[in-house]
Design a protein around this motif. Structure first.
Motif, PDB file in Angstrom:
ATOM      1  N   ALA A 118       2.302  11.288 -11.480  1.00 19.39           N
ATOM      2  CA  ALA A 118       1.674  10.056 -11.000  1.00 19.39           C
ATOM      3  C   ALA A 118       2.636   8.879 -11.116  1.00 19.39           C
ATOM      4  CB  ALA A 118       0.395   9.770 -11.795  1.00 19.39           C
ATOM      5  N   ALA A 119       3.461   8.878 -12.166  1.00 17.30           N
ATOM      6  CA  ALA A 119       4.451   7.808 -12.335  1.00 17.30           C
ATOM      7  C   ALA A 119       5.467   7.823 -11.200  1.00 17.30           C
ATOM      8  CB  ALA A 119       5.154   7.971 -13.689  1.00 17.30           C
ATOM      9  N   ILE A 120       5.856   9.021 -10.762  1.00 12.13           N
ATOM     10  CA  ILE A 120       6.774   9.149  -9.623  1.00 12.13           C
ATOM     11  C   ILE A 120       6.137   8.581  -8.361  1.00 12.13           C
ATOM     12  CG2 ILE A 120       7.839  10.833  -8.061  1.00 12.13           C
ATOM     13  CD1 ILE A 120       8.278  12.644 -10.463  1.00 12.13           C
ATOM     14  N   TYR A 121       4.915   8.994  -8.129  1.00 12.50           N
ATOM     15  CA  TYR A 121       4.176   8.553  -6.939  1.00 12.50           C
ATOM     16  C   TYR A 121       4.055   7.022  -6.922  1.00 12.50           C
ATOM     17  CZ  TYR A 121       0.412   8.878  -3.395  1.00 12.50           C
ATOM     18  OH  TYR A 121      -0.360   8.776  -2.259  1.00 12.50           O
ATOM     19  N   ALA A 122       3.700   6.462  -8.083  1.00 16.03           N
ATOM     20  CA  ALA A 122       3.524   5.010  -8.172  1.00 16.03           C
ATOM     21  C   ALA A 122       4.848   4.274  -7.979  1.00 16.03           C
ATOM     22  CB  ALA A 122       2.911   4.651  -9.526  1.00 16.03           C
ATOM     23  N   TRP A 123       5.942   4.849  -8.517  1.00 16.43           N
ATOM     24  CA  TRP A 123       7.246   4.188  -8.398  1.00 16.43           C
ATOM     25  C   TRP A 123       7.699   4.123  -6.941  1.00 16.43           C
ATOM     26  CZ3 TRP A 123      12.089   5.462  -6.581  1.00 16.43           C
ATOM     27  CH2 TRP A 123      13.123   4.574  -6.909  1.00 16.43           C
ATOM     28  N   VAL A 124       7.477   5.191  -6.187  1.00 19.06           N
ATOM     29  CA  VAL A 124       7.862   5.190  -4.767  1.00 19.06           C
ATOM     30  C   VAL A 124       7.091   4.111  -4.013  1.00 19.06           C
ATOM     31  CG1 VAL A 124       7.825   6.528  -2.623  1.00 19.06           C
ATOM     32  CG2 VAL A 124       8.559   7.614  -4.740  1.00 19.06           C
ATOM     33  N   MET A 125       5.810   3.977  -4.324  1.00 19.09           N
ATOM     34  CA  MET A 125       5.022   2.927  -3.671  1.00 19.09           C
ATOM     35  C   MET A 125       5.562   1.551  -4.028  1.00 19.09           C
ATOM     36  SD  MET A 125       1.042   4.055  -3.527  1.00 19.09           S
ATOM     37  CE  MET A 125       0.521   5.364  -2.411  1.00 19.09           C
ATOM     38  N   ALA A 126       5.918   1.375  -5.299  1.00 18.23           N
ATOM     39  CA  ALA A 126       6.461   0.084  -5.720  1.00 18.23           C
ATOM     40  C   ALA A 126       7.819  -0.172  -5.071  1.00 18.23           C
ATOM     41  CB  ALA A 126       6.586   0.052  -7.244  1.00 18.23           C
ATOM     42  N   TYR A 127       8.618   0.885  -4.900  1.00 17.90           N
ATOM     43  CA  TYR A 127       9.938   0.773  -4.275  1.00 17.90           C
ATOM     44  C   TYR A 127       9.819   0.221  -2.850  1.00 17.90           C
ATOM     45  CZ  TYR A 127      14.517   2.228  -2.449  1.00 17.90           C
ATOM     46  OH  TYR A 127      15.757   2.256  -1.871  1.00 17.90           O
ATOM     47  N   TYR A 128       8.765   0.614  -2.161  1.00 14.79           N
ATOM     48  CA  TYR A 128       8.550   0.144  -0.793  1.00 14.79           C
ATOM     49  C   TYR A 128       7.716  -1.140  -0.727  1.00 14.79           C
ATOM     50  CZ  TYR A 128      10.746   4.142   1.421  1.00 14.79           C
ATOM     51  OH  TYR A 128      11.669   5.060   1.858  1.00 14.79           O
ATOM     52  N   LYS A 129       7.536  -1.773  -1.895  1.00 16.95           N
ATOM     53  CA  LYS A 129       6.838  -3.064  -1.970  1.00 16.95           C
ATOM     54  C   LYS A 129       5.412  -2.998  -1.413  1.00 16.95           C
ATOM     55  CE  LYS A 129      11.004  -5.928  -1.907  1.00 16.95           C
ATOM     56  NZ  LYS A 129      11.926  -4.822  -2.171  1.00 16.95           N
ATOM     57  N   ILE A 130       4.764  -1.870  -1.640  1.00 11.71           N
ATOM     58  CA  ILE A 130       3.376  -1.723  -1.184  1.00 11.71           C
ATOM     59  C   ILE A 130       2.431  -2.676  -1.911  1.00 11.71           C
ATOM     60  CG2 ILE A 130       1.430  -0.085  -1.120  1.00 11.71           C
ATOM     61  CD1 ILE A 130       3.494   2.059  -0.342  1.00 11.71           C
ATOM     62  N   PRO A 131       2.653  -3.002  -3.228  1.00 10.04           N
ATOM     63  CA  PRO A 131       1.789  -4.005  -3.862  1.00 10.04           C
ATOM     64  C   PRO A 131       1.770  -5.338  -3.112  1.00 10.04           C
ATOM     65  CG  PRO A 131       3.048  -2.848  -5.528  1.00 10.04           C
ATOM     66  CD  PRO A 131       3.581  -2.396  -4.197  1.00 10.04           C
ATOM     67  N   GLN A 132       2.951  -5.780  -2.647  1.00 11.94           N
ATOM     68  CA  GLN A 132       3.004  -7.040  -1.899  1.00 11.94           C
ATOM     69  C   GLN A 132       2.241  -6.912  -0.574  1.00 11.94           C
ATOM     70  OE1 GLN A 132       5.345  -5.585  -3.605  1.00 11.94           O
ATOM     71  NE2 GLN A 132       7.054  -6.937  -4.166  1.00 11.94           N
ATOM     72  N   PHE A 133       2.348  -5.740   0.034  1.00 16.21           N
ATOM     73  CA  PHE A 133       1.606  -5.494   1.275  1.00 16.21           C
ATOM     74  C   PHE A 133       0.098  -5.574   1.023  1.00 16.21           C
ATOM     75  CE2 PHE A 133      -0.674  -2.157   3.706  1.00 16.21           C
ATOM     76  CZ  PHE A 133      -0.571  -2.694   4.976  1.00 16.21           C
ATOM     77  N   LEU A 134      -0.354  -5.000  -0.096  1.00 13.96           N
ATOM     78  CA  LEU A 134      -1.783  -5.030  -0.417  1.00 13.96           C
ATOM     79  C   LEU A 134      -2.252  -6.445  -0.735  1.00 13.96           C
ATOM     80  CD1 LEU A 134      -2.219  -1.800  -2.589  1.00 13.96           C
ATOM     81  CD2 LEU A 134      -2.996  -2.184  -0.246  1.00 13.96           C
ATOM     82  N   VAL A 135      -1.409  -7.226  -1.432  1.00 10.72           N
ATOM     83  CA  VAL A 135      -1.761  -8.618  -1.723  1.00 10.72           C
ATOM     84  C   VAL A 135      -1.981  -9.380  -0.433  1.00 10.72           C
ATOM     85  CG1 VAL A 135      -0.896 -10.811  -2.635  1.00 10.72           C
ATOM     86  CG2 VAL A 135      -0.632  -8.709  -3.974  1.00 10.72           C
ATOM     87  N   TYR A 136      -1.065  -9.192   0.516  1.00  9.86           N
ATOM     88  CA  TYR A 136      -1.195  -9.876   1.811  1.00  9.86           C
ATOM     89  C   TYR A 136      -2.433  -9.407   2.559  1.00  9.86           C
ATOM     90  CZ  TYR A 136      -0.241 -11.123   6.674  1.00  9.86           C
ATOM     91  OH  TYR A 136      -0.356 -11.594   7.954  1.00  9.86           O
ATOM     92  N   PHE A 137      -2.641  -8.071   2.583  1.00 12.19           N
ATOM     93  CA  PHE A 137      -3.754  -7.512   3.356  1.00 12.19           C
ATOM     94  C   PHE A 137      -5.104  -7.909   2.755  1.00 12.19           C
ATOM     95  CE2 PHE A 137      -6.823  -3.999   3.922  1.00 12.19           C
ATOM     96  CZ  PHE A 137      -6.971  -4.060   5.302  1.00 12.19           C
ATOM     97  N   MET A 138      -5.272  -7.703   1.435  1.00 11.45           N
ATOM     98  CA  MET A 138      -6.561  -8.008   0.813  1.00 11.45           C
ATOM     99  C   MET A 138      -6.761  -9.513   0.667  1.00 11.45           C
ATOM    100  SD  MET A 138      -6.843  -4.909  -1.998  1.00 11.45           S
ATOM    101  CE  MET A 138      -8.592  -5.139  -2.304  1.00 11.45           C
ATOM    102  N   GLY A 139      -5.654 -10.249   0.498  1.00 15.26           N
ATOM    103  CA  GLY A 139      -5.758 -11.707   0.440  1.00 15.26           C
ATOM    104  C   GLY A 139      -6.229 -12.308   1.742  1.00 15.26           C
ATOM    105  N   SER A 140      -5.976 -11.617   2.856  1.00 17.27           N
ATOM    106  CA  SER A 140      -6.454 -12.101   4.154  1.00 17.27           C
ATOM    107  C   SER A 140      -7.960 -11.890   4.314  1.00 17.27           C
ATOM    108  CB  SER A 140      -5.709 -11.383   5.285  1.00 17.27           C
ATOM    109  OG  SER A 140      -6.017  -9.994   5.297  1.00 17.27           O
ATOM    110  N   ILE A 141      -8.536 -11.032   3.477  1.00 18.17           N
ATOM    111  CA  ILE A 141      -9.973 -10.775   3.538  1.00 18.17           C
ATOM    112  C   ILE A 141     -10.738 -11.821   2.737  1.00 18.17           C
ATOM    113  CG2 ILE A 141     -11.813  -9.110   2.985  1.00 18.17           C
ATOM    114  CD1 ILE A 141      -9.736  -6.893   3.339  1.00 18.17           C
ATOM    115  N   THR A 142     -10.299 -12.070   1.483  1.00 19.51           N
ATOM    116  CA  THR A 142     -10.964 -13.064   0.632  1.00 19.51           C
ATOM    117  C   THR A 142     -10.029 -13.510  -0.479  1.00 19.51           C
ATOM    118  OG1 THR A 142     -12.889 -13.488  -0.791  1.00 19.51           O
ATOM    119  CG2 THR A 142     -11.948 -11.291  -0.884  1.00 19.51           C
TER     120      THR A 142
END
Length: 433
Positions: free
Chosen positions: A289-313
């Motif tokens: 799971a740590a590997i999986y999470a690191w790859v997502m972080a490497y591609y800056k997916i958290p920032q993508f989610l902040v932008y996407f969910m922040g556009s909702i509310t």
């Protein structure tokens, strides 16, 4: 590859593998392989280093230790003592054994930190007893599986240890924050048991007797002291959570070998074997799971989610409800431990962007993921209870749905009133804020 493409590819592949019944720990690793092929910059050595960093976390030692303590307690016959205590406390109420089921889970939760241990240990005793007394099998399975969920909410909690280690949040604070929500879930479940008992005329188990209550307390008092020793030692700074887990093992072993004398060398070796088998599965899952999470972080997916969910509310309450929906869905497919390692770091920036307190976010996330223990297709506590009762896991879903509804009401209370979770930590551990 864009962040959205990586996220969709990895998550879709993970779901397909889980549907194909590939073990979650392997599915997490296999889901990363396409990214290795398509992105030369990400190498296997980098991923192995990430796994070793996760394993190097001192707090992770607490996982096998709490599992071992729970297994020793079960093997030592302490579950029977807790059942007797619960029977003496609430057996006189309508639907007595249903209340006994819930109260025993509340007490055992403060000892084990594991819902699976609760469902298997208590369930093997209480399910046949309830069916024998005329309780509907579906109701029996539902109350056993749903009450077992408190095992990872009332401290000590294995998933809170994982959350604290991964997210750098005070485990001591999380333990305190889980007390009131855990008790609320128990009280709501007892209310539902009373409703079903009145409607279906379930029997009272026994008459209330101060003498029997006194004898039950005398027999089980040392076991009941376990959560006080663990949580109290952590809160007052006597031991760290990892040290507390070791103390729990020694305390359980002393009770089993020397006080109750129900544990011997042979049974202890069997307990060690069971603990090693379960812990290696859990910890391997932590690594992948740590590997999986690191790859997502490497591609800056958290920032993508902040932008996407922040556009909702940008409303903290509405955002927390969206996060809960994500966790509830994820919990239907994978265990809470890998879910925390993968999704908690992804959603933390989203929570921080709207001002949600990290501890409030943590407790809401842990509880939402814990509900996955009773929701198919994963629903491990439900599967364990159904296996003991020898029924298909689909048949009790109506009763499970009723208990889940009550539990979701508690989750909403926690979302709308943060003081329910943050009150005790603020009072007893103001330094954590």
């Amino acid at each position: 590859m864009t962040a959205s493409t990586v996220f969709i590819t990895m998550f879709t592949l993970l779901l397909v593998l889980i549907i194909l019944r590939v073990p979650v720990s392997f599915a997490l690793a296999f889901a990363v392989i396409p990214i290795l092929v398509l992105t030369p910059e990400v190498t296997p050595i980098m991923l192995l280093q990430r796994m070793m960093i996760q394993y190097g976390s001192f707090i992770m030692i607490a996982i096998p230790m709490f599992v071992l303590a729970a297994n020793i307690m079960n093997t030592s016959g302490i579950t029977n003592m807790l059942l007797r205590l619960a029977r003496a406390m609430v057996g006189h109420l309508p639907g007595g054994l249903g209340h006994v089921n819930v109260v025993t889970s509340m007490i055992f939760a403060g000892i084990s930190g594991s819902s699976n241990a609760d469902a298997a240990g208590e369930g093997s005793i209480i399910i046949p007893a309830m069916i024998k007394e005329g309780y509907d099998t579906n109701f029996t399975v539902a109350v056993t599986a749903c009450s077992a969920v408190m095992g990872v909410i009332i401290p000590p909690s294995i998933i809170m240890v994982v959350w604290g280690g991964v997210m750098n949040v005070s485990v001591s604070g999380l333990f305190l924050a889980g007390i009131v929500p855990g008790l609320l879930i128990g009280f709501f479940q007892m209310g539902l048991v009373h409703y079903f008992a009145t409607k279906r005329h379930y029997p009272r188990t026994s008459k209330f007797s101060m003498k029997e209550l006194g004898l039950a307390i005398k027999e089980s008092i040392l076991a009941v002291f376990t959560p006080i020793i663990i949580v109290g030692g952590i809160v007052f700074g006597i031991v760290t959570p990892t040290e507390a887990s070791v103390v729990a093992v020694f305390y359980a072993a002393i009770l089993g070998f020397f006080v109750y004398k129900t544990l011997n060398v042979s049974s202890f070796l069997n307990v060690l074997k069971e603990t090693l088998e379960l812990s290696t599965i859990v910890l391997f899952c932590v690594g992948t799971a740590a590997i999986y999470a690191w790859v997502m972080a490497y591609y800056k997916i958290p920032q993508f989610l902040v932008y996407f969910m922040g556009s909702i509310t940008t409303n903290p309450t509405l955002m927390l409800m969206l996060i809960v929906i994500v966790f509830l869905i994820v919990g239907m497919f994978i265990d809470a431990v890998p879910a925390i390692i993968i999704f908690a770091p992804l959603l933390r920036p989203v929570a921080e962007s709207v001002g949600i307190h990290p501890m409030h976010f943590a407790i809401v996330g842990c509880i939402a993921l814990a509900y996955g223990l009773i929701t198919p297709p994963y629903g491990l506590c439900l599967l364990i209870a159904c296996d003991i009762a020898k029924i298909n896991c689909i048949t009790p879903l109506k009763e499970v749905g009723a208990f889940l509804g009550a539990m979701l009401i508690v989750l909403l209370i926690i979302i709308f009133f943060p003081v329910v979770t943050l009150g005790l930590p603020q009072l007893l551990m103001p330094s954590a804020f």
